[in-house]
Design a protein around this motif. Structure first.
Motif, PDB file in Angstrom:
ATOM      1  N   HIS A  39       0.841  -1.198   0.000  1.00 47.35           N
ATOM      2  CA  HIS A  39       0.000   0.000   0.000  1.00 47.35           C
ATOM      3  C   HIS A  39       0.874   1.245   0.000  1.00 47.35           C
ATOM      4  O   HIS A  39       0.566   2.234  -0.683  1.00 47.35           O
ATOM      5  CB  HIS A  39      -0.918   0.014   1.214  1.00 47.35           C
ATOM      6  CG  HIS A  39      -1.678   1.298   1.376  1.00 47.35           C
ATOM      7  ND1 HIS A  39      -2.526   1.783   0.406  1.00 47.35           N
ATOM      8  CD2 HIS A  39      -1.701   2.221   2.371  1.00 47.35           C
ATOM      9  CE1 HIS A  39      -3.053   2.925   0.805  1.00 47.35           C
ATOM     10  NE2 HIS A  39      -2.556   3.220   1.989  1.00 47.35           N
ATOM     11  N   GLU A  81     -10.585   1.733   3.088  1.00 45.59           N
ATOM     12  CA  GLU A  81      -9.327   1.192   3.602  1.00 45.59           C
ATOM     13  C   GLU A  81      -9.672   0.297   4.790  1.00 45.59           C
ATOM     14  O   GLU A  81     -10.050   0.783   5.855  1.00 45.59           O
ATOM     15  CB  GLU A  81      -8.374   2.313   4.040  1.00 45.59           C
ATOM     16  CG  GLU A  81      -7.949   3.256   2.927  1.00 45.59           C
ATOM     17  CD  GLU A  81      -6.844   4.213   3.348  1.00 45.59           C
ATOM     18  OE1 GLU A  81      -6.277   4.019   4.451  1.00 45.59           O
ATOM     19  OE2 GLU A  81      -6.552   5.149   2.589  1.00 45.59           O
ATOM     20  N   THR A 159      -9.328  -8.525   4.551  1.00 44.36           N
ATOM     21  CA  THR A 159      -9.908  -8.338   3.230  1.00 44.36           C
ATOM     22  C   THR A 159     -10.987  -7.270   3.243  1.00 44.36           C
ATOM     23  O   THR A 159     -11.582  -6.965   4.278  1.00 44.36           O
ATOM     24  CB  THR A 159     -10.530  -9.646   2.709  1.00 44.36           C
ATOM     25  OG1 THR A 159     -11.606 -10.040   3.576  1.00 44.36           O
ATOM     26  CG2 THR A 159      -9.497 -10.762   2.635  1.00 44.36           C
ATOM     27  N   ARG A 167     -11.628  -6.444  -3.201  1.00 46.17           N
ATOM     28  CA  ARG A 167     -10.807  -5.292  -3.586  1.00 46.17           C
ATOM     29  C   ARG A 167      -9.448  -5.300  -2.859  1.00 46.17           C
ATOM     30  O   ARG A 167      -8.436  -4.952  -3.440  1.00 46.17           O
ATOM     31  CB  ARG A 167     -11.542  -3.992  -3.259  1.00 46.17           C
ATOM     32  CG  ARG A 167     -12.834  -3.786  -4.033  1.00 46.17           C
ATOM     33  CD  ARG A 167     -12.589  -3.273  -5.431  1.00 46.17           C
ATOM     34  NE  ARG A 167     -13.831  -2.939  -6.122  1.00 46.17           N
ATOM     35  CZ  ARG A 167     -14.461  -1.765  -6.018  1.00 46.17           C
ATOM     36  NH1 ARG A 167     -13.952  -0.808  -5.249  1.00 46.17           N
ATOM     37  NH2 ARG A 167     -15.575  -1.544  -6.680  1.00 46.17           N
ATOM     38  N   GLN A 168      -9.472  -5.633  -1.572  1.00 47.59           N
ATOM     39  CA  GLN A 168      -8.238  -5.680  -0.782  1.00 47.59           C
ATOM     40  C   GLN A 168      -8.089  -7.079  -0.192  1.00 47.59           C
ATOM     41  O   GLN A 168      -9.058  -7.654   0.314  1.00 47.59           O
ATOM     42  CB  GLN A 168      -8.279  -4.649   0.352  1.00 47.59           C
ATOM     43  CG  GLN A 168      -8.282  -3.201  -0.124  1.00 47.59           C
ATOM     44  CD  GLN A 168      -8.278  -2.228   1.045  1.00 47.59           C
ATOM     45  OE1 GLN A 168      -9.327  -1.700   1.406  1.00 47.59           O
ATOM     46  NE2 GLN A 168      -7.111  -1.982   1.619  1.00 47.59           N
ATOM     47  N   THR A 202      -3.582  -0.163   6.277  1.00 44.90           N
ATOM     48  CA  THR A 202      -4.376  -0.938   5.318  1.00 44.90           C
ATOM     49  C   THR A 202      -3.492  -1.593   4.269  1.00 44.90           C
ATOM     50  O   THR A 202      -2.464  -1.034   3.885  1.00 44.90           O
ATOM     51  CB  THR A 202      -5.412  -0.021   4.643  1.00 44.90           C
ATOM     52  OG1 THR A 202      -6.404  -0.812   3.973  1.00 44.90           O
ATOM     53  CG2 THR A 202      -4.769   0.923   3.634  1.00 44.90           C
ATOM     54  N   GLY A 205      -4.725  -2.092  -2.520  1.00 46.16           N
ATOM     55  CA  GLY A 205      -6.006  -2.317  -3.169  1.00 46.16           C
ATOM     56  C   GLY A 205      -7.063  -1.295  -2.844  1.00 46.16           C
ATOM     57  O   GLY A 205      -8.243  -1.484  -3.182  1.00 46.16           O
ATOM     58  N   VAL A 206      -6.694  -0.203  -2.183  1.00 44.60           N
ATOM     59  CA  VAL A 206      -7.676   0.825  -1.855  1.00 44.60           C
ATOM     60  C   VAL A 206      -8.278   1.374  -3.140  1.00 44.60           C
ATOM     61  O   VAL A 206      -7.645   1.381  -4.195  1.00 44.60           O
ATOM     62  CB  VAL A 206      -7.045   1.959  -1.016  1.00 44.60           C
ATOM     63  CG1 VAL A 206      -6.470   1.406   0.272  1.00 44.60           C
ATOM     64  CG2 VAL A 206      -5.969   2.697  -1.803  1.00 44.60           C
TER      65      VAL A 206
END
Length: 230
Positions: A39, A81, A159, A167-168, A202, A205-206
């Motif tokens: 990130h 996030e 996740t 997404r994350q 976080t 993938g934000v």
């Protein structure tokens, strides 16, 4: 003789406690910036050379018990996030790292909602981040899971999905600054208080959210946090 107030005191914001009818009163919210290497890189930084830094959200930003997240005004680029949250049970200053975990009441999963456009302006102009990070409803949180149930997680999936689409997807093991070191370092900057929360950063993938989205954040062993963007 009881205190007399000129106006009605603000109610205490709180989070549910897993397996209990009691609630966890929230004092302050500290957030670690860019605590996952991937990130940090996606935000244009080098995680190998930069020390940890912190920003804050007010306790009034808490959104608990699955309530909705109102899309904030004066922004057109709001990001999700997902974060691993440490709930402080006993306070202290200059806490030794070896004793840090004894100050933890429990853990939770939460969302550090961010007005990315306003945060970007703040970064470019060298201004504080409050407009991008500390706005109303910026901290949806799940239930606090006490240490007796959760232990002290150091690994496990973290996740975030939007409308069922992942997404994350990271792991707590990927945190650059682990929980004991984070508590110890933060306690040299602030005297920690019972009820303080620490959002620990976080994974990569934000991304942006839209009105009508359903967000689900999850951490293995700690449950989920859900919120609808309205």
């Amino acid at each position: 003789m009881s205190d007399s107030y000129a106006i009605e005191p603000q109610k205490i914001n709180s989070l549910p406690i897993a397996g209990s009818a009691q609630r966890f009163p929230v004092a302050r919210i500290f957030c670690v910036g860019q605590n996952y290497a991937e990130h940090s890189r996606e935000m244009g930084h080098n995680p190998d050379v930069e020390p940890p830094f912190f920003f804050m959200k007010p306790h009034t930003a808490i959104v608990s018990d699955g309530r909705s997240f109102p899309y904030p005004s004066i922004s057109t680029n709001v990001h999700h996030e997902v974060e691993f949250i440490v709930a402080i049970g006993t306070g202290g200053a200059n806490i030794p790292e070896a004793e840090a975990l004894t100050h933890v009441f429990g853990y939770a999963v939460g969302l550090d909602m961010t007005r990315r456009d306003l945060q970007g302006i703040a970064k470019k102009t060298g201004r504080p981040w409050e407009l991008g990070k500390a706005f109303d409803n910026a901290a949806p949180c799940g239930a606090v899971v006490p240490v007796a149930q959760a232990g002290h997680p150091t690994t496990g999936s973290i996740t975030l999905s939007v409308n069922g689409e992942m997404r994350q997807n990271g792991d707590l093991a990927d945190m650059i600054w682990k929980v004991p070191g984070t508590i110890a370092y933060l306690s040299t900057l602030f005297e920690l208080r019972p009820g303080d929360l620490i959002f620990t950063g976080t994974p990569a993938g934000v991304g942006a959210i839209q009105r009508g989205d359903h967000l689900t954040g999850a951490i293995a062993g700690l449950g989920e946090v859900h919120t609808d963007v309205v």
